[in-house]
Design a protein around this motif. Structure first.
Motif, PDB file in Angstrom:
ATOM      1  N   ALA A 166      34.513  12.848  67.266  1.00 45.94           N
ATOM      2  CA  ALA A 166      35.404  14.021  67.707  1.00 45.94           C
ATOM      3  C   ALA A 166      35.904  14.937  66.708  1.00 45.94           C
ATOM      4  N   ASN A 167      36.318  14.407  65.669  1.00 49.32           N
ATOM      5  CA  ASN A 167      36.692  15.317  64.567  1.00 49.32           C
ATOM      6  C   ASN A 167      35.604  16.132  64.170  1.00 49.32           C
ATOM      7  N   TYR A 168      34.590  15.443  63.966  1.00 48.13           N
ATOM      8  CA  TYR A 168      33.577  16.307  63.306  1.00 48.13           C
ATOM      9  C   TYR A 168      33.075  17.292  64.267  1.00 48.13           C
ATOM     10  N   TRP A 169      33.186  17.191  65.662  1.00 47.28           N
ATOM     11  CA  TRP A 169      32.536  18.172  66.396  1.00 47.28           C
ATOM     12  C   TRP A 169      33.644  19.114  66.339  1.00 47.28           C
ATOM     13  N   GLN A 226      35.493  20.060  64.160  1.00 52.30           N
ATOM     14  CA  GLN A 226      35.257  21.217  63.228  1.00 52.30           C
ATOM     15  C   GLN A 226      34.318  22.133  63.240  1.00 52.30           C
ATOM     16  N   GLN A 227      33.129  21.712  64.330  1.00 45.79           N
ATOM     17  CA  GLN A 227      32.282  22.805  64.634  1.00 45.79           C
ATOM     18  C   GLN A 227      32.572  23.720  65.757  1.00 45.79           C
ATOM     19  N   GLY A 228      33.981  23.747  66.172  1.00 41.91           N
ATOM     20  CA  GLY A 228      34.453  24.364  67.208  1.00 41.91           C
ATOM     21  C   GLY A 228      34.077  23.979  68.652  1.00 41.91           C
ATOM     22  N   LYS A 229      33.547  22.588  68.865  1.00 41.63           N
ATOM     23  CA  LYS A 229      32.995  21.989  69.821  1.00 41.63           C
ATOM     24  C   LYS A 229      33.893  20.503  70.256  1.00 41.63           C
ATOM     25  N   ASP A 269      31.148  19.551  74.847  1.00 37.66           N
ATOM     26  CA  ASP A 269      30.178  20.468  74.482  1.00 37.66           C
ATOM     27  C   ASP A 269      29.078  19.963  73.668  1.00 37.66           C
ATOM     28  N   ALA A 270      29.146  18.922  72.916  1.00 34.97           N
ATOM     29  CA  ALA A 270      27.905  18.282  72.327  1.00 34.97           C
ATOM     30  C   ALA A 270      27.172  17.281  73.304  1.00 34.97           C
TER      31      ALA A 270
END
Length: 578
Positions: free
Chosen positions: A430-433, A435-438, A442-443
């Protein structure tokens, strides 16, 4: 006199019957129906253990039925394993009624045979028991838990020396050994004082927890720079009155997630599970208090583990500032994609993802996109654990395993579904996404656009008692003897009969063998990538019907799924009414 009456009389006239069980037996004396249900059969020891309602009787969980099961296990181990007495057995237990008492009873019976036991001094998650068996090199493990069943249940699960649940061949031998114990009321055992005097009992503290946490820290896919920074992600976590609190919070702390908010009312171990209708993260009501706290702290995700912390539920904050609970299939697909995205592709030709046959086909599509092979197993994580063990001989590499019922495994240092691993990896993901604005939603949408709109459903019918068991048998026999040719307008292309191990093609009438163990289950593969699977639960008085579809839009998949479910529920109701 009926056989159940004879069994009841044996208990009722047993002079040394446990005082509390005797009192409860007296309460039932005027109800023949209740007495028959408690005594008409022995509590079933299935392919992994036994689970049942607490109370007096041979069809109930109590100290006598536990002693009998352990007596059979002890004799099996002594006959089939080496150095059993010294290697011993690890015993853990959760927060349910009688859990610690049953753990101690197990140690007392094993002690009679000179088998050393390692018993945790307080409640622990099921995955810790699996880890402990491997860490200590023990010959077996026992976990006292009924997972997410209602408060009146408890259970007894057996693990082999690999740390996985016992396989079918082992279960059959243990069951045979248990049956050789004729009288559950006279199983031999030692008292705790005798165990201590003979050094046959070791109480386990934090050593194994700490070793587990060391391994847990190594599963991260984060870059070192990101790993060492504090993250802004806001998390709400509830252990649902169970065992997960200590290790989940420590696992998140190791990855520098400081914004973890605990649902305090559900942080207290409580065998009554007093703040929820059911302590099952598969059910949305289990998140009711987490939802309230989530809105107060503006949490990005909500995490919930079941009482023995082997299942994880997750809810995600939407753009409308509401929370959407992910299904087990959705979270598993997201975890698989993230893990493969963040792994070294050099391992993929030899890598294997494992899922059960009622788990989403989206997982296979994701694995295929990374050129990773998918292996299907029967329903139950025990089969995933067994397959991982086989990789030691085949040289294959395990990368992820999951099942639709909220069970996931990231790293094979545990051989059981592990909600602690899953909670830590979900938070990292969740933290990774973020950082991608998602968001995770969304993923997930990205996965649907890329691979198709895979949706799944489950219809579960509870049929309790002797009559309920007969109805479940009738449903399965009818479906097996009169296989369906079309369901909700979709033609059946293949019929998979797991009891006979045969897959029949409706197009050319060819029959091939299914290379999996036999199980009482029927699966219908339909046109347009749809499927239906009917299976009695192995742990609850239920029959479950699973559905899977894939469409070119979310709405098309929803309509197809609803039609399948409505049709199958009607078919089952019709069989029962006959």
């Amino acid at each position: 006199m009926n056989s159940w009456e004879q069994a009841y009389q044996k208990w009722n006239t047993f002079q040394n019957l446990d005082v509390s069980l005797k009192a409860r037996l007296d309460d039932l004396k005027n109800s023949n129906q209740a007495l028959e249900d408690a005594f008409y059969k022995e509590l079933t020891f299935g392919t992994g253990g036994m689970r049942g309602i607490l109370g007096p009787g041979i069809n109930r969980m109590n100290i006598y039925t536990v002693r009998k099961a352990v007596n059979g296990l002890a004799n099996y181990l002594l006959a089939n394993r080496v150095n059993v007495k010294d290697r011993g057995v690890v015993i853990a237990y959760d927060s349910r009624y009688m859990s610690k008492e049953f753990a101690v009873e197990a140690a007392k019976v094993l002690g009679y045979y000179g088998i050393h036991t390692h018993v945790f001094e307080s409640i622990r998650p099921t995955p810790i028991l699996s880890f402990a068996v491997r860490y200590l090199g023990s010959t077996a493990g026992i976990m006292i838990t009924a997972s997410h069943n209602p408060p009146e249940y408890n259970g007894f699960k057996v693990y082999n020396e690999t740390g996985g649940q016992i396989i079918l061949e082992e279960a059959e031998k243990i069951i045979a050994s248990i049956k050789e114990t004729a009288d559950e009321l006279s199983v031999p055992y030692l008292e705790l004082e005798q165990l201590a005097a003979r050094r046959l009992l070791t109480w386990v503290g934090k050593e194994i927890d700490n070793a587990y946490l060391e391994r847990l820290a190594q599963i991260t896919r984060m870059d070192p720079v990101i790993l060492n920074k504090e993250k802004e992600l806001s998390i709400v976590y509830t252990p649902l009155h169970g065992t997960g609190l200590d290790l989940v919070t420590k696992g998140l702390a190791q990855l520098n997630f400081p914004n973890v908010h605990i649902v305090k009312e559900q942080a207290i171990p409580d065998p009554a599970f007093s703040t929820v209708e059911s302590p099952n993260p598969e059910e949305h009501q289990a998140f009711s208090q987490a939802l309230v706290l989530g809105k107060q702290v503006n949490a990005d995700i909500l995490l919930g583990t079941d009482p023995d912390a082997d299942r994880l539920g997750v809810a995600v904050l939407t753009k409308d500032n509401e929370y959407q609970v992910l299904t087990g299939n959705q979270l598993g697909s997201l975890l698989l994609d993230y893990i493969l995205k963040r792994n070294d592709p050099v391992i993929y030709p030899n890598a294997r993802m494992i899922k059960t046959i009622v788990t989403t086909e989206l997982g296979r599509e994701i694995a295929n996109s990374y050129k990773v092979e998918t292996i299907d197993t029967l329903t139950g994580f025990k089969y995933i654990g067994e397959k991982i063990h086989q990789f030691a001989a085949t040289g294959e590499t395990f990368v992820f395993g999951f099942e639709e019922s909220y069970g996931y495994l990231i790293s094979s240092f545990v051989r059981e579904k592990d909600a602690i691993q899953a909670a830590v990896m979900t938070t990292e993901m969740a933290n990774y996404w973020k950082q991608q604005g998602k968001t995770l939603l969304d993923a997930l949408d990205d996965l649907y656009v890329k691979h198709g709109y895979y949706l799944e459903g489950l219809s579960s019918l509870t049929l309790k008692g002797k009559e309920g068991g007969q109805q479940i048998t009738k449903i399965m026999e009818t479906i097996r003897e009169q296989p369906l040719k079309e369901i909700a307008g979709l033609k059946v292309e293949k019929v998979e009969n797991y009891l006979t191990g045969e897959r029949a093609s409706m197009k050319d009438n060819k029959v091939e063998q299914i290379n999996l163990p036999r199980e009482n289950m029927m699966k219908f593969k339909l046109e347009q990538n749809a499927w239906v699977c009917l299976r009695p639960s192995g742990t609850e008085p239920k029959i479950k019907c699973y559905f899977g579809v894939c469409g070119n839009s979310r709405e098309a998949s929803k309509q197809k799924l609803a039609a399948l479910q409505e049709k199958m529920e009607g078919i089952i109701a019709g069989i029962i009414s006959q």
